[in-house]
Write an enzyme that holds these catalytic residues in place. Sequence first.
Site, PDB file in Angstrom:
ATOM      1  N   ARG A  85      29.430  38.695  48.925  1.00 46.43           N
ATOM      2  CA  ARG A  85      28.203  39.012  49.356  1.00 46.43           C
ATOM      3  C   ARG A  85      27.387  38.385  48.998  1.00 46.43           C
ATOM      4  O   ARG A  85      26.970  38.001  47.693  1.00 46.43           O
ATOM      5  CB  ARG A  85      27.920  40.631  48.747  1.00 46.43           C
ATOM      6  CG  ARG A  85      26.839  41.312  49.436  1.00 46.43           C
ATOM      7  CD  ARG A  85      26.559  42.843  48.546  1.00 46.43           C
ATOM      8  NE  ARG A  85      25.595  42.376  47.477  1.00 46.43           N
ATOM      9  CZ  ARG A  85      25.088  43.277  46.724  1.00 46.43           C
ATOM     10  NH1 ARG A  85      25.135  44.525  47.060  1.00 46.43           N
ATOM     11  NH2 ARG A  85      24.233  42.872  45.897  1.00 46.43           N
ATOM     12  N   HIS A  89      45.090  19.985  20.263  1.00 45.28           N
ATOM     13  CA  HIS A  89      46.178  20.665  19.317  1.00 45.28           C
ATOM     14  C   HIS A  89      45.831  21.743  19.119  1.00 45.28           C
ATOM     15  O   HIS A  89      46.839  22.712  18.923  1.00 45.28           O
ATOM     16  CB  HIS A  89      46.244  19.645  18.102  1.00 45.28           C
ATOM     17  CG  HIS A  89      47.208  19.953  17.076  1.00 45.28           C
ATOM     18  ND1 HIS A  89      46.985  21.000  16.108  1.00 45.28           N
ATOM     19  CD2 HIS A  89      48.503  19.870  16.920  1.00 45.28           C
ATOM     20  CE1 HIS A  89      47.973  21.128  15.483  1.00 45.28           C
ATOM     21  NE2 HIS A  89      49.192  20.583  15.953  1.00 45.28           N
ATOM     22  N   ARG A 144      29.907  39.231  44.076  1.00 44.55           N
ATOM     23  CA  ARG A 144      28.383  39.284  44.541  1.00 44.55           C
ATOM     24  C   ARG A 144      27.746  37.853  44.093  1.00 44.55           C
ATOM     25  O   ARG A 144      28.300  37.314  42.908  1.00 44.55           O
ATOM     26  CB  ARG A 144      27.759  40.411  43.561  1.00 44.55           C
ATOM     27  CG  ARG A 144      27.989  41.703  44.067  1.00 44.55           C
ATOM     28  CD  ARG A 144      27.351  42.713  43.112  1.00 44.55           C
ATOM     29  NE  ARG A 144      25.816  42.691  43.309  1.00 44.55           N
ATOM     30  CZ  ARG A 144      25.034  43.244  42.444  1.00 44.55           C
ATOM     31  NH1 ARG A 144      25.601  44.081  41.457  1.00 44.55           N
ATOM     32  NH2 ARG A 144      23.901  43.111  42.307  1.00 44.55           N
TER      33      ARG A 144
END
Length: 600
Positions: A575, A418, A508
Amino acid sequence: MTSNRRVIPFTEIGRHDVGRVGGKNASLGEMITNLGSAGVRVPPGFATTADAYRELLDGHGLRAKIADQIDRLHEGAALDDVGAAIRSMILAEPLPGDLRTQIVTAYGQLAEGLGRTDPEVAVRSSATAEDLPEASFAGQQETYLNVRGAGGLLEAVHRCFASLFTDRAIDYRERMGFDHLVVALSVGAQVMVRSDVAGAGVMFTLDPESGFPQVIVVSATWGLGETVVSGQVDPDEYTVFKPSLKDTGLDPVIDVRIGAKQIKAVYADRGLTRTVDTADEECTQRVLVDAEVRVLANWALAVEEHYGCPMDLEWAKDGLTGELWIVQARPETVQSRRVASTLRRCRLTTTPDGSLVEGIAVGEAIGRGPVVVLDSPVRLDRFPAGGVLVTGITDPDWEPIMKRASAIVTDHGGRTSHAAIVSRELGVPAVVGTGRATALLEQGRQVTVSCAEGSRGRVYAGLVPYEETETDLAELPDTRTHVMLNLADPSAAFRWWRLPAEGVGLARLEFIVAHQVKVHPMALIHPERLDAQDRCAIERLTEGYIDRGQYFVDRLAYGVARIAASRWPAPVVVRTSDFKTNEYARLLGGPRSSRSRPTR
């Protein structure tokens, strides 16, 4: 339909009947009538009409008496005095005899169809000015669960009629400009789903914080769903990627968060409900498996496509049959009304030393002011405008106070509680589920509540300076170079979905580990190398996982999936990590894990 018919089964109503049976009941009938072919299950029931309510008000001059009380309010009378007077007058006026007869008859027919005597029903208020795309407010009127027998049903219907004049409902209509005597109330009686021995919760067909439209967010807890809506529990949360739902070979669940779920609502021995402690094993156990999440998400998507707008739904699982059900549906009214081309951003201009408490961030704003710790609502003149409301949980009785607050902080609740729903509606920043805010934040202390730092909301000491900026994305010029984003924190990925980018150029892996996993990988594999404090912290973080290596895999996968979903179908470049010792040493368990001799 004859002119004196005041009770109608859900099978005979649809969304065009809002003026006759209110938004909630109209939606139930619409789903039963039109979405059964899509597999959507809705419990049967019936509704009283708005005309039945009007007949009650027309008896013995009740309408004129209510108008006199509203005049008193406009002349300066206290809201709680006016509300109490009107409710007392309505409850003192007997229900019309014909209405009582029709309700009892409809209940008998419902029982006969189920093959049961005195079946349990949920009795819900459904106003003709609620659950509309332009006007929806959480819990304006009353709901009564586990109502049994004709006498209990008639009493609950009468109390629902009176609840059209609760303090929060009167305040809402005053603010929204609705005429109190034009708005009418229908009452729905719906067969109860035995979620008291299973689970229930809420679904949004978009991300409720950012408005990102490509996901469905499912909240779940044990027992009846009222504890999720009220914010009494910290529920599980499952995030489903809509495009993956259409391919049965893909897993569409891209994030799972296990909530504490320390209490649950169950049936009381003599009707209605009670709250009990959750068993220890339930606290760490998922309420729903992925297959059930997928079923609910498919239903939510079907409802959204049918209505043509984002939806807010409530669901329940029957613990006796294992069946899933949709028990309510309404248009989502906060994110769907935002101007999509405008990006508003708040940013702290200094870095505070550390937070006083943390929890789930609701919204993306920042609020400041004196702490006002309350355990129950007070008169409006006793709550300072601009104060920071700090309390355990909120319910609809708090709404007049909440709109005066600069920020809201609660001990309990999740993103569909709520407090969270109303804070979004009001545009007030809130931090929910902090655990101990009422114990740790001092009355009157100046604090800054920040929801501008990702999914975690923080409360800082003092009035921390900040700035607000608004950017009209429609005015940004096109560029010859394709611009991609650099994202580090998966929990904030959905926040930037409106930016005109060509994907993510760099995510990354070590940042994802830091934000999502939070634990050094070697600490998960070799907990025996840790001291007692780190071991206890990791046990809390990985609760529910027997294989802590799987925790690492899941959190990493969910992090990548969340970033990828935020820009789909544009490319996302991740990466891989080179696992630099100095970077990972800062993770939980990192110092000891980094000094430990590597294993072969």
